[in-house]
Structures are given as C-alpha cells and as structure tokens.
Design a protein around this motif. Structure first.
Motif, mmCIF file in Angstrom:
data_model
loop_
_atom_site.group_PDB
_atom_site.id
_atom_site.type_symbol
_atom_site.label_atom_id
_atom_site.label_comp_id
_atom_site.label_asym_id
_atom_site.label_seq_id
_atom_site.Cartn_x
_atom_site.Cartn_y
_atom_site.Cartn_z
ATOM 1 N N CYS A 40 -30.388 21.080 20.473
ATOM 2 C CA CYS A 40 -31.531 20.869 21.725
ATOM 3 C C CYS A 40 -30.398 20.137 22.823
ATOM 4 C CB CYS A 40 -32.608 19.672 21.424
ATOM 5 S SG CYS A 40 -31.687 17.853 20.799
ATOM 6 N N ALA A 41 -30.855 20.535 23.980
ATOM 7 C CA ALA A 41 -30.790 20.338 25.194
ATOM 8 C C ALA A 41 -31.395 19.474 26.594
ATOM 9 C CB ALA A 41 -29.646 21.185 25.983
ATOM 10 N N ALA A 42 -30.552 19.411 27.116
ATOM 11 C CA ALA A 42 -31.905 18.567 28.107
ATOM 12 C C ALA A 42 -30.945 19.051 29.988
ATOM 13 C CB ALA A 42 -31.907 16.691 28.537
ATOM 14 N N SER A 43 -31.848 19.037 30.996
ATOM 15 C CA SER A 43 -31.289 19.227 32.454
ATOM 16 C C SER A 43 -32.905 19.146 33.253
ATOM 17 C CB SER A 43 -31.491 20.925 32.158
ATOM 18 O OG SER A 43 -31.225 21.896 33.727
ATOM 19 N N VAL A 44 -32.298 19.267 34.173
ATOM 20 C CA VAL A 44 -32.658 18.648 35.280
ATOM 21 C C VAL A 44 -33.687 19.590 36.329
ATOM 22 C CG1 VAL A 44 -31.486 16.543 35.434
ATOM 23 C CG2 VAL A 44 -31.113 18.298 37.559
ATOM 24 N N SER A 45 -32.835 21.052 36.065
ATOM 25 C CA SER A 45 -33.300 22.447 36.199
ATOM 26 C C SER A 45 -33.804 22.478 34.746
ATOM 27 C CB SER A 45 -31.941 22.671 36.917
ATOM 28 O OG SER A 45 -31.964 22.396 38.064
ATOM 29 N N LEU A 46 -34.899 23.449 35.421
ATOM 30 C CA LEU A 46 -35.706 24.667 33.710
ATOM 31 C C LEU A 46 -35.108 26.053 34.051
ATOM 32 C CD1 LEU A 46 -38.216 24.316 31.559
ATOM 33 C CD2 LEU A 46 -39.231 25.411 33.444
ATOM 34 N N GLY A 47 -34.618 26.449 32.961
ATOM 35 C CA GLY A 47 -34.334 27.796 32.933
ATOM 36 C C GLY A 47 -33.677 27.809 31.616
ATOM 37 N N THR A 48 -33.459 29.121 31.174
ATOM 38 C CA THR A 48 -33.015 29.875 30.169
ATOM 39 C C THR A 48 -31.690 29.981 29.486
ATOM 40 O OG1 THR A 48 -33.489 32.138 30.761
ATOM 41 C CG2 THR A 48 -35.251 31.130 29.454
ATOM 42 N N ARG A 49 -30.784 29.487 30.516
ATOM 43 C CA ARG A 49 -29.179 30.199 30.563
ATOM 44 C C ARG A 49 -29.036 28.192 30.340
ATOM 45 N NH1 ARG A 49 -26.830 30.159 35.284
ATOM 46 N NH2 ARG A 49 -28.597 29.136 36.443
ATOM 47 N N HIS A 50 -27.916 28.914 29.230
ATOM 48 C CA HIS A 50 -27.466 27.174 29.128
ATOM 49 C C HIS A 50 -26.784 26.902 29.669
ATOM 50 C CE1 HIS A 50 -22.969 28.792 27.254
ATOM 51 N NE2 HIS A 50 -23.192 29.778 27.859
ATOM 52 N N GLU A 51 -26.197 27.110 30.656
ATOM 53 C CA GLU A 51 -25.053 26.335 31.410
ATOM 54 C C GLU A 51 -25.687 25.671 32.241
ATOM 55 O OE1 GLU A 51 -23.779 31.006 30.798
ATOM 56 O OE2 GLU A 51 -25.181 29.557 30.901
ATOM 57 N N LEU A 52 -26.525 25.625 32.714
ATOM 58 C CA LEU A 52 -27.716 24.279 33.193
ATOM 59 C C LEU A 52 -28.161 23.166 32.577
ATOM 60 C CD1 LEU A 52 -30.963 26.565 33.916
ATOM 61 C CD2 LEU A 52 -29.719 26.444 35.788
ATOM 62 N N TYR A 53 -27.697 23.288 31.035
ATOM 63 C CA TYR A 53 -28.439 22.325 30.593
ATOM 64 C C TYR A 53 -26.858 21.051 30.118
ATOM 65 C CZ TYR A 53 -32.426 23.885 29.752
ATOM 66 O OH TYR A 53 -33.613 24.791 29.617
ATOM 67 N N GLY A 54 -27.017 19.703 30.825
ATOM 68 C CA GLY A 54 -25.939 19.280 30.849
ATOM 69 C C GLY A 54 -25.531 18.207 30.352
ATOM 70 N N TYR A 55 -27.192 18.375 29.712
ATOM 71 C CA TYR A 55 -27.414 17.483 28.333
ATOM 72 C C TYR A 55 -27.408 18.228 26.739
ATOM 73 C CZ TYR A 55 -27.252 14.366 31.939
ATOM 74 O OH TYR A 55 -26.915 13.609 33.380
ATOM 75 N N SER B 295 -38.006 12.709 32.025
ATOM 76 C CA SER B 295 -37.472 12.847 32.831
ATOM 77 C C SER B 295 -36.980 14.550 32.759
ATOM 78 C CB SER B 295 -36.432 12.187 33.080
ATOM 79 O OG SER B 295 -36.703 10.710 33.048
ATOM 80 N N TYR B 296 -36.531 14.972 31.833
ATOM 81 C CA TYR B 296 -35.883 16.127 31.151
ATOM 82 C C TYR B 296 -36.586 17.693 31.309
ATOM 83 C CZ TYR B 296 -32.002 12.959 31.439
ATOM 84 O OH TYR B 296 -31.447 12.164 31.747
ATOM 85 N N HIS B 297 -36.049 18.369 31.266
ATOM 86 C CA HIS B 297 -36.968 19.624 30.592
ATOM 87 C C HIS B 297 -35.704 20.133 29.698
ATOM 88 C CE1 HIS B 297 -38.387 20.817 34.373
ATOM 89 N NE2 HIS B 297 -37.301 21.096 35.444
ATOM 90 N N ILE B 298 -36.687 20.220 28.404
ATOM 91 C CA ILE B 298 -35.471 20.415 27.224
ATOM 92 C C ILE B 298 -35.545 21.828 27.113
ATOM 93 C CG2 ILE B 298 -36.278 19.877 25.211
ATOM 94 C CD1 ILE B 298 -34.863 17.788 26.660
ATOM 95 N N GLY B 299 -34.772 22.392 26.612
ATOM 96 C CA GLY B 299 -34.327 23.592 25.918
ATOM 97 C C GLY B 299 -33.526 24.051 24.628
ATOM 98 N N TRP B 300 -34.175 24.650 23.541
ATOM 99 C CA TRP B 300 -33.646 25.149 21.875
ATOM 100 C C TRP B 300 -32.837 25.862 21.992
ATOM 101 C CZ3 TRP B 300 -33.075 21.787 18.058
ATOM 102 C CH2 TRP B 300 -33.942 20.591 18.310
ATOM 103 N N PHE B 301 -31.640 26.320 22.036
ATOM 104 C CA PHE B 301 -30.305 26.996 21.210
ATOM 105 C C PHE B 301 -30.072 26.919 20.318
ATOM 106 C CE2 PHE B 301 -29.958 28.064 26.318
ATOM 107 C CZ PHE B 301 -30.766 26.496 26.657
#
Length: 121
Positions: free
Chosen positions: A95-110, A30-36
C-alpha cells in the motif's frame, strides 16, 4: 505518514483475502491511497487507487470485479478485499500514499513494507 500492510497469506484459487493498510504518524484521510503488487521477476504493477474521501477509485483491468478497496478514516486504515483469487494474483502487495491521485507508482511517496499473497492452483 507510516504505512503497514498486513493480511497476506496462502489461499487456494477462488478464495478470498482481505489486506489492511494501517497508517500512523498522520491521518490517512489526508492522502490518496494505492495498492500495488510485485510478482517474482516482474515489475511492480498498479492494482487499485482510491482518492481522499473515496470520491474516485481506479482498478486495474486484471482485478476489476474481484477486488474492492475501501477506507475507514476513523480507524486510519484502508482495506483491499480480494475475492475469486487466481494464481496470477500471487505477489507481494504494497500500500502507498500520495498527495496526487494516479496509477503510476512514481506518484506515491510513502510505502508500506508489503504483505505476501500466494494463491495456489
């Protein structure tokens, strides 16, 4: 969704590690996933992000060609394969999950709790 990152450790320069980000509570599909990552004394920086269904992936220039993100929605897990590691890759990786895809950590709520990677020279 709750995220748990694992797989960090100590590795020599040129070596490899695979980080895992396991989700619980909701399906990771359900989520876009990022690594920071965040190195000591530095700000958190973007590493890579992948969209739901992996139709889009973005890599930081510093890791392009060395790191690969993949997702296994059946296992509710996202992986970060890190090859040709350099001392400057040393950091805590989140790792972080977001409902919006992007590179800014502010987009990731989980966010997961982070796993430490140390690359020795």
């Amino acid at each position: 969704v709750q995220l748990q990152a694992s797989g960090g450790g100590l590795v020599q320069a040129g070596g490899s590690l695979r980080l895992s980000c396991a989700a619980s509570g909701r399906t990771i599909s359900s989520y876009h996933i990022g690594w920071f990552r965040q190195a000591p004394g530095k700000e958190r920086e973007f590493v890579v992000a992948t969209s739901r269904s992996a139709y889009s992936t973005y890599y930081a220039d510093s890791v392009k060609g060395r790191f690969t993100i993949s997702r296994d929605d059946a296992k509710n897990t996202v992986y970060l394969q890190m090859n040709s590691l350099k001392p400057e890759d040393t950091a805590v990786y989140y790792c972080a999950a977001s409902v919006s895809l992007g590179t800014r950590h502010e987009l990731y709520g989980y966010w997961g709790q982070g796993t430490e990677v140390t690359v020795s020279s």
